[in-house]
Write a protein that holds these residues in place. Structure first.
Motif, PDB file in Angstrom:
ATOM      1  N   TYR A  32      50.124 -35.700  46.011  1.00 31.17           N
ATOM      2  CA  TYR A  32      51.424 -36.273  46.277  1.00 31.17           C
ATOM      3  C   TYR A  32      52.032 -34.879  46.373  1.00 31.17           C
ATOM      4  O   TYR A  32      51.783 -33.775  46.201  1.00 31.17           O
ATOM      5  N   THR A  33      53.432 -34.983  46.970  1.00 38.47           N
ATOM      6  CA  THR A  33      54.468 -33.720  46.996  1.00 38.47           C
ATOM      7  C   THR A  33      55.696 -34.445  47.208  1.00 38.47           C
ATOM      8  O   THR A  33      55.886 -35.775  47.200  1.00 38.47           O
ATOM      9  N   THR A  34      56.897 -33.607  47.175  1.00 34.68           N
ATOM     10  CA  THR A  34      58.061 -34.114  47.237  1.00 34.68           C
ATOM     11  C   THR A  34      58.732 -33.616  48.449  1.00 34.68           C
ATOM     12  O   THR A  34      58.305 -32.852  49.421  1.00 34.68           O
ATOM     13  N   GLN A  35      59.925 -34.318  48.848  1.00 30.36           N
ATOM     14  CA  GLN A  35      60.561 -33.825  50.047  1.00 30.36           C
ATOM     15  C   GLN A  35      62.029 -33.610  49.588  1.00 30.36           C
ATOM     16  O   GLN A  35      62.588 -34.511  49.218  1.00 30.36           O
TER      17      GLN A  35
ATOM     18  N   VAL B 216      56.314 -38.261  48.499  1.00 32.16           N
ATOM     19  CA  VAL B 216      55.349 -38.788  48.955  1.00 32.16           C
ATOM     20  C   VAL B 216      53.949 -38.619  48.696  1.00 32.16           C
ATOM     21  O   VAL B 216      53.866 -37.708  47.910  1.00 32.16           O
ATOM     22  N   GLY B 217      53.060 -39.461  48.859  1.00 28.91           N
ATOM     23  CA  GLY B 217      51.702 -38.964  48.295  1.00 28.91           C
ATOM     24  C   GLY B 217      50.511 -40.071  49.321  1.00 28.91           C
ATOM     25  O   GLY B 217      50.853 -40.860  50.065  1.00 28.91           O
TER      26      GLY B 217
END
Lengths: 382, 168
Positions: free
Chosen positions: B66-69, B89-90
């Motif tokens: 996952y990561t963030t925006q 998002v992931g």
């Protein structure tokens, strides 16, 4: 087969140059490369020119001389410059030409790249809902890699700090202000775990290389740099790649970087243990860490210790991105890989000034990676 | 107040989800080699067959990464609200099917964990000028406690919520 050697390199500074078209930067880079090689434009028999933003980069002949030279435009995403040099070298290796040129130029607007996903064969909803960002892939790839291989946030910061420090000694780099790992870790998160100062930015710049047959190099230079091999590979099914709405389950498939590296080493007859200096695609600090392993330069997870020990510093055992890399220079897509080769040529000639690595480096390595999952490797030697 | 909803695209997930046709992503399966694709694709990227059949994908999986925006994506193509709220998002692994990229309902990376159980849901990622909510698919962490309390068979009702909101 005849071998191709690099006899001249030219680099227009990377950064922001309001009012200066990409074509003018490209022409400046070509003139520098020609002067370095000691040849004039009319003697160039063929070449390849790459750009993302310039639709017709071969129009550069209008600034250099209308000699009728076959100049072919090339584009392969972030691997564009790898393609230009590979084809320029190939034209010599196959005997088509004796003297060729590879040119890259670009001028990108500020901010993240934006496009309609349909240009990449992806449905519109992927962009509408905020998934069509290459930075997501880089955040997610290093997040998984850190989980699997024990890489710390501090190591991400050390990589970025090194590249900005190296850029500070490079008068043609864009980001020349050194930043400490602490300052980098204090910058805002853009895509967890990646922070503002861990990403490169799109910018402007140009680079060019003049190549000739190895058996004619003595006419131009006493320090030719040999193009030992080039390789370009696209993604295989099952690999985790940028701009993928989904990918298959099962054992992970290796990235195109692993495939391109393996092929390039084999063709060159050179192993990763022989590499004295490397330029790796550092779109972000995490990418440099992953690419060290994907290019065979270390094992997965070893980066934590190697980077803490300073192995990738200019004075270390395996200097990486001595000119500041993409973090320090930014990424004009068409020119980026030629900028990497420019730096390796200076290092192998021993003329990299304050960035010169110690000893007598003999083998240099360059690597590009980008959308939609394409990788290019060039191995050079004295 | 009546809230009208519409899906961001046709053929992406079952719409409107209901008790009889609960929320699922609509993928495809190659009739020659069985490769599962999402979004549905007529061409197979494994065996190059051009024949496939629709396949409803699992609504549960595990978070692979996952990561963030944290900044507003460029518009176009992004057409979410001007007032930007960070999201994450992931990739969620649907066992035996594929790994799918999606928005996650939990924006805080500290509350996400590789390997955690995730459940398919819908989120209104944008609101049109006329008030219509544009819905897209997302994955939500399955809370261990909520999972324990949730009786078997109740999932379909939980996933039918968007329709009930539309009707209210």
């Amino acid at each position: 087969m005849t071998e191709a050697v690099i006899i001249g390199v030219g680099l227009h500074p990377f950064g922001r140059f309001p009012g200066k078209p990409a074509m003018d930067m490209g022409a400046d880079a070509v003139r520098l490369a020609l002067a370095d090689a000691g040849v004039t434009w009319p003697r160039i028999q063929g070449g390849y020119v790459g750009s993302f933003e310039v639709a017709n980069p071969d129009a550069i002949v209008g600034k250099l001389g209308l000699t009728g030279v076959p100049l072919r435009g090339v584009f392969n995403g972030c691997a564009t410059a790898g393609t230009a040099v590979a084809l320029a070298a190939r034209a010599i290796e196959t005997g088509e030409h004796d003297l060729t040129i590879a040119i890259g130029l670009d001028k990108h607007p500020r901010g993240a790249f934006a496009a309609d996903p349909s240009v990449a064969g992806i449905p519109s909803w992927y962009g509408q809902t905020g998934l069509f960002l290459t930075t997501h892939f880089f955040g997610m790839k290093i997040n998984r890699y850190m989980h699997d291989h024990g890489i710390s946030h501090e190591t991400l910061a050390r990589v970025a700090s090194k590249n900005f420090r190296n850029a500070a000694g490079n008068e043609k780099a864009w980001r020349r202000t050194p930043l400490t790992p602490e300052e980098i870790l204090a910058s805002p998160v853009l895509n967890y775990p990646l922070r503002q100062y861990m990403y490169c930015g799109p910018d402007e710049g140009a680079a060019a290389l003049v190549l000739c047959r190895a058996d004619q190099a003595h006419k131009y230079t006493s320090t030719p740099v040999r193009v030992r091999s080039t390789s370009l590979r696209s993604r295989r099914l099952g690999a985790f790649e940028v701009q993928s709405p989904s990918f298959p389950v099962g054992e992970p498939v290796e990235s195109p970087t692993v495939d391109a590296a393996r092929e390039a080493y084999e063709r060159a007859g050179i192993g990763p243990e022989d590499v004295d200096v490397a330029q790796l695609q550092d779109t972000d600090a995490g990418s440099e860490i992953i690419h060290m392993a994907e290019n065979g330069l270390c094992k997965d997870g070893e980066q934590e210790r190697l980077i803490a020990e300073g192995a990738t510093e200019i004075g270390g055992r395996l200097p990486v991105n001595t000119d500041g890399g993409l973090l320090g220079n930014g990424e004009p897509i068409g020119a980026s890989g030629l900028r990497q080769i420019h730096e390796i040529v200076l290092q192998l000639r021993g003329t990299a000034g304050p960035r010169q690595i110690p000893g007598t480096p003999r083998v240099g390595y360059t690597h590009l990676y980008g959308a939609p999952g394409v990788s290019a490797v060039t191995i050079l030697s004295t | 107040m009546t809230t009208t909803q519409q899906p961001v695209a046709e053929g992406l997930f079952t719409w409107p989800p209901s008790v009889s046709e609960p929320l699922r992503l609509i993928g495809s399966e190659c009739t020659a080699c069985g490769l599962v694709s999402f979004p549905a694709a007529s061409d197979c990227v494994r065996c190059a067959s051009d024949e496939s059949k629709p396949r409803l994908l699992a609504d549960r999986g595990t978070l692979w990464t996952y990561t963030t925006q944290n900044f507003r994506p460029p518009s176009p193509p992004y057409d979410g609200p001007e007032t930007f709220e960070p999201y994450s998002v992931g990739y969620v692994e649907l066992p035996g099917e594929l790994l799918v990229e999606a928005r996650l309902t939990e924006p805080d990376p500290e509350k996400l964990r590789i390997g955690q159980d995730m459940r398919l849901t819908l989120v209104p990622y944008a609101v049109r000028d006329d008030g219509t909510e544009v819905m897209t698919f997302a994955f939500a962490p399955v809370e261990a406690s909520a999972e324990a309390e949730e009786p078997a068979g109740a999932e379909d009702f939980a996933q039918a919520e968007p329709v009930e909101e539309e009707a209210s």
